[in-house]
Scaffold this active site. Sequence first.
Site, short mmCIF file in Angstrom:
data_model
loop_
_atom_site.label_atom_id
_atom_site.label_comp_id
_atom_site.label_asym_id
_atom_site.label_seq_id
_atom_site.Cartn_x
_atom_site.Cartn_y
_atom_site.Cartn_z
N GLN A 75 -3.19 -48.72 41.28
CA GLN A 75 -3.72 -48.44 42.62
C GLN A 75 -5.24 -48.61 42.65
OE1 GLN A 75 -2.14 -48.38 45.27
NE2 GLN A 75 -0.09 -48.30 44.40
N SER A 76 -5.76 -49.48 41.82
CA SER A 76 -7.21 -49.67 41.77
C SER A 76 -7.69 -50.63 42.88
CB SER A 76 -7.57 -50.25 40.40
OG SER A 76 -8.86 -50.84 40.44
N ASN A 77 -8.61 -50.14 43.70
CA ASN A 77 -9.23 -51.02 44.72
C ASN A 77 -10.05 -52.10 44.03
OD1 ASN A 77 -8.35 -49.46 46.96
ND2 ASN A 77 -10.08 -48.06 46.70
N ALA A 79 -9.54 -53.52 41.19
CA ALA A 79 -8.67 -54.57 40.67
C ALA A 79 -8.12 -55.43 41.81
CB ALA A 79 -7.52 -53.94 39.87
#
Length: 330
Positions: A75-77, A79
């Site tokens: 859930q990394s923005n 990434a």
Amino acid sequence: MKESLEINKIDLINKPTALEFMPRLSDHLGVTIYVKRDDQGGRGEGGNKLRKYERILGDALANGCDTVIIAGHYQSNAARLLVASACRTGLKSIVICKNFIPRQNDAFDRNGNALLMHIMGADLRPIPQDKDYAEAMEDVAREVRKIGGSPYIIPFGGSNLAGTLGYVDCSVEISKQMLELTGKEADHIVATAGTGATMAGLLAGLTLQQSTSRLWGFSILHPKKESESITDNLAMQALHHLGSNAQVKATVDDGYLGEGYAIPTRQCLEASRLVARLEGLFLCPVYTAKTMAGLIDYVKTGRIGSGDSIVFLHSGGAPLLYAYYDSYYK
Ligand SMILES: *Cc1c(COP(=O)(O)O)cnc(C)c1O
């Protein structure tokens, strides 16, 4: 280095991003509040990492790299926006994923940022919890070199000098837009403090412009002291790079972080509901909603005076709402 960061910079976010008045939230809180829409104006659903990647990916491209490597989670923005920026510029991207967030359900693993990365065909590489990120990135870089590629490792959260300069740009936009809209600078600028470049760039930019705006950071990751020292450090690097030896001292509050990174608090869920209901604007429970919870409390407790003007930086992250949907139905 000094010139090359500017020469090699690429465009990933349409600048300037909008600065919008929030009339109903202003009425509700008794202050004058504007939102800087860094959640809009670029590909990949937008967000603050795009400003950072303008110089970071510019540097990667100028150095002939063909593969960018980032460490993150599903859930990394950072990434998701790296993958989108890589798609757009023709780079390959590899995302090293560790599942360190105490949240495991289908939505978290497959919706939100995970879904968007999946649709973009992202190369996600899960690693065990106890494996070191830096080591894992080096392993992948070696693998890329072995097959004749040229890897580029993205700094954690895009927070290095190049990333920080992206937020110096943003602070110049904010000052200019406030002058155009209201004839004066904002009394306060409020931003989210994570890996630090966003706050640091704003701080360096405001310092260079000798702005009278007061900058407040709300931490969603580190304890106060650590967050402040990371910010000061990056801000000084940016100032030095831009030819200034001004001293800075960041103010970061960790009082709205709750139990930790990516763990929603009751106040942040309330803050995101409030802003959605009054303004039709979405804040996510990992980043900007915690910051808004802090801002609301500062107004209620008088740390921000009634009638003051505030610019709230919307740094993005709305796709996270889909990953955290269950928090909102509780
Ligand atoms: C990464 C991120 C932040 C934090 O920015 P840093 O420069 O890492 O401090 C804030 N908001 C959103 C939505 C983010 O994705």
